[in-house]
Design a protein around this motif. Structure first.
Motif, mmCIF file in Angstrom:
data_model
loop_
_atom_site.group_PDB
_atom_site.id
_atom_site.type_symbol
_atom_site.label_atom_id
_atom_site.label_comp_id
_atom_site.label_asym_id
_atom_site.label_seq_id
_atom_site.Cartn_x
_atom_site.Cartn_y
_atom_site.Cartn_z
ATOM 1 N N SER A 1 0.833 -1.206 0.000
ATOM 2 C CA SER A 1 0.000 0.000 0.000
ATOM 3 C C SER A 1 0.867 1.255 0.000
ATOM 4 O O SER A 1 2.012 1.237 0.474
ATOM 5 C CB SER A 1 -0.898 0.022 1.237
ATOM 6 O OG SER A 1 -1.735 -1.107 1.278
ATOM 7 N N LEU A 2 0.313 2.316 -0.537
ATOM 8 C CA LEU A 2 0.926 3.640 -0.494
ATOM 9 C C LEU A 2 -0.172 4.671 -0.379
ATOM 10 O O LEU A 2 -1.300 4.433 -0.828
ATOM 11 C CB LEU A 2 1.731 3.923 -1.765
ATOM 12 C CG LEU A 2 3.186 3.480 -1.861
ATOM 13 C CD1 LEU A 2 3.744 3.840 -3.233
ATOM 14 C CD2 LEU A 2 4.034 4.073 -0.765
ATOM 15 N N SER A 3 0.182 5.816 0.190
ATOM 16 C CA SER A 3 -0.769 6.908 0.263
ATOM 17 C C SER A 3 -0.126 8.144 -0.349
ATOM 18 O O SER A 3 0.948 8.568 0.069
ATOM 19 C CB SER A 3 -1.163 7.181 1.717
ATOM 20 O OG SER A 3 -2.156 8.181 1.775
ATOM 21 N N LEU A 4 -0.779 8.709 -1.340
ATOM 22 C CA LEU A 4 -0.308 9.918 -1.996
ATOM 23 C C LEU A 4 -1.073 11.120 -1.462
ATOM 24 O O LEU A 4 -2.257 11.013 -1.126
ATOM 25 C CB LEU A 4 -0.504 9.833 -3.512
ATOM 26 C CG LEU A 4 0.091 8.621 -4.210
ATOM 27 C CD1 LEU A 4 -0.150 8.720 -5.721
ATOM 28 C CD2 LEU A 4 1.570 8.482 -3.912
ATOM 29 N N SER A 5 -0.396 12.243 -1.409
ATOM 30 C CA SER A 5 -1.033 13.471 -0.961
ATOM 31 C C SER A 5 -0.809 14.572 -1.978
ATOM 32 O O SER A 5 0.233 14.615 -2.641
ATOM 33 C CB SER A 5 -0.470 13.891 0.390
ATOM 34 O OG SER A 5 -1.141 15.036 0.876
ATOM 35 N N CYS A 6 -1.784 15.450 -2.095
ATOM 36 C CA CYS A 6 -1.715 16.588 -3.003
ATOM 37 C C CYS A 6 -2.024 17.833 -2.184
ATOM 38 O O CYS A 6 -3.141 17.966 -1.674
ATOM 39 C CB CYS A 6 -2.729 16.406 -4.127
ATOM 40 S SG CYS A 6 -2.888 17.802 -5.246
ATOM 41 N N ALA A 7 -1.041 18.700 -2.048
ATOM 42 C CA ALA A 7 -1.210 19.926 -1.270
ATOM 43 C C ALA A 7 -1.454 21.101 -2.201
ATOM 44 O O ALA A 7 -0.724 21.284 -3.180
ATOM 45 C CB ALA A 7 0.023 20.174 -0.412
ATOM 46 N N ALA A 8 -2.463 21.895 -1.876
ATOM 47 C CA ALA A 8 -2.833 23.027 -2.722
ATOM 48 C C ALA A 8 -2.495 24.343 -2.065
ATOM 49 O O ALA A 8 -2.538 24.474 -0.839
ATOM 50 C CB ALA A 8 -4.324 22.974 -3.031
ATOM 51 N N SER A 9 -2.167 25.318 -2.882
ATOM 52 C CA SER A 9 -1.952 26.675 -2.407
ATOM 53 C C SER A 9 -2.502 27.640 -3.450
ATOM 54 O O SER A 9 -2.562 27.327 -4.636
ATOM 55 C CB SER A 9 -0.468 26.952 -2.161
ATOM 56 O OG SER A 9 0.273 26.808 -3.346
ATOM 57 N N GLY A 10 -2.943 28.812 -2.980
ATOM 58 C CA GLY A 10 -3.529 29.779 -3.898
ATOM 59 C C GLY A 10 -4.919 29.356 -4.330
ATOM 60 O O GLY A 10 -5.284 28.192 -4.234
ATOM 61 N N GLY A 11 -5.721 30.258 -4.793
ATOM 62 C CA GLY A 11 -7.049 29.932 -5.273
ATOM 63 C C GLY A 11 -7.975 29.464 -4.166
ATOM 64 O O GLY A 11 -7.613 29.428 -2.993
ATOM 65 N N PHE A 12 -9.180 29.094 -4.548
ATOM 66 C CA PHE A 12 -10.164 28.565 -3.610
ATOM 67 C C PHE A 12 -10.285 27.069 -3.852
ATOM 68 O O PHE A 12 -11.126 26.610 -4.625
ATOM 69 C CB PHE A 12 -11.509 29.259 -3.817
ATOM 70 C CG PHE A 12 -11.476 30.712 -3.432
ATOM 71 C CD1 PHE A 12 -11.314 31.695 -4.406
ATOM 72 C CD2 PHE A 12 -11.616 31.099 -2.112
ATOM 73 C CE1 PHE A 12 -11.289 33.030 -4.060
ATOM 74 C CE2 PHE A 12 -11.589 32.433 -1.759
ATOM 75 C CZ PHE A 12 -11.427 33.405 -2.734
ATOM 76 N N PHE A 13 -9.436 26.297 -3.186
ATOM 77 C CA PHE A 13 -9.330 24.862 -3.417
ATOM 78 C C PHE A 13 -10.670 24.174 -3.266
ATOM 79 O O PHE A 13 -10.971 23.218 -3.994
ATOM 80 C CB PHE A 13 -8.299 24.266 -2.451
ATOM 81 C CG PHE A 13 -8.003 22.811 -2.685
ATOM 82 C CD1 PHE A 13 -8.215 21.873 -1.692
ATOM 83 C CD2 PHE A 13 -7.506 22.379 -3.901
ATOM 84 C CE1 PHE A 13 -7.922 20.537 -1.896
ATOM 85 C CE2 PHE A 13 -7.214 21.037 -4.130
ATOM 86 C CZ PHE A 13 -7.423 20.120 -3.116
ATOM 87 N N SER A 14 -11.515 24.629 -2.379
ATOM 88 C CA SER A 14 -12.791 23.986 -2.130
ATOM 89 C C SER A 14 -13.763 24.149 -3.301
ATOM 90 O O SER A 14 -14.812 23.534 -3.325
ATOM 91 C CB SER A 14 -13.430 24.520 -0.854
ATOM 92 O OG SER A 14 -13.631 25.923 -0.949
ATOM 93 N N ASN A 15 -13.421 24.969 -4.278
ATOM 94 C CA ASN A 15 -14.269 25.154 -5.452
ATOM 95 C C ASN A 15 -13.897 24.240 -6.616
ATOM 96 O O ASN A 15 -14.529 24.298 -7.671
ATOM 97 C CB ASN A 15 -14.197 26.604 -5.939
ATOM 98 C CG ASN A 15 -14.910 27.557 -4.991
ATOM 99 O OD1 ASN A 15 -15.597 27.141 -4.070
ATOM 100 N ND2 ASN A 15 -14.726 28.848 -5.223
ATOM 101 N N TYR A 16 -12.871 23.428 -6.435
ATOM 102 C CA TYR A 16 -12.349 22.634 -7.539
ATOM 103 C C TYR A 16 -12.666 21.145 -7.405
ATOM 104 O O TYR A 16 -12.650 20.594 -6.314
ATOM 105 C CB TYR A 16 -10.827 22.767 -7.633
ATOM 106 C CG TYR A 16 -10.337 24.123 -8.079
ATOM 107 C CD1 TYR A 16 -10.170 25.155 -7.165
ATOM 108 C CD2 TYR A 16 -10.034 24.357 -9.415
ATOM 109 C CE1 TYR A 16 -9.708 26.396 -7.571
ATOM 110 C CE2 TYR A 16 -9.572 25.591 -9.827
ATOM 111 C CZ TYR A 16 -9.403 26.602 -8.907
ATOM 112 O OH TYR A 16 -8.951 27.826 -9.316
#
Length: 128
Positions: free
Chosen positions: A17-32
């Protein structure tokens, strides 16, 4: 425009197993809408999973259904892809991407062309 950075890739044995993460910055991430795609050597980029802007709907490629789980944390502005029972055919560079427009339509969110923001990718290698 939101900026995305993936992490969590690596080398794992088949069945692991592996777990990938995607970190966001800028913009309104909750709208995407957030999608995960992968690209194996010599192959086209393919859809893996997507999650709606509110987190209430998810979708998966048939090849990963029941093995992968996509989730998002609005407060932390992250999206995660938990992968279990990995197989050699899962070996690829994995990318997260963000799609605006509030269109939860499969023909749209499964297409790389629908996404305006991409991370640089994280490599997953599954040894058999």
């Amino acid at each position: 425009q939101v900026q995305l950075v993936e992490s969590g890739g690596g080398l794992v044995q088949a069945g692991g197993s592996l777990s990938l993460s995607c970190a966001a910055s800028g913009g309104f991430f909750s709208n995407y809408i957030v999608g995960w795609f992968r690209q194996a050597p010599g192959k086209e980029r393919e859809f893996v999973a997507a999650i709606r802007w509110d987190g209430f709907s998810t979708s998966y490629a048939d090849s990963v259904k029941d093995r992968f789980t996509i989730s998002r944390d609005k407060a932390k502005k992250t999206a995660n892809l938990q992968m279990k029972n990995l197989q050699s055919e899962d070996t690829a560079v994995y990318y997260c991407a963000a799609m605006g427009g509030f269109n939860w339509v499969r023909t749209l969110y499964t297409s790389p062309d629908s996404y305006g923001s991409w991370g640089h990718g994280t490599e997953v290698t599954v040894s058999s």
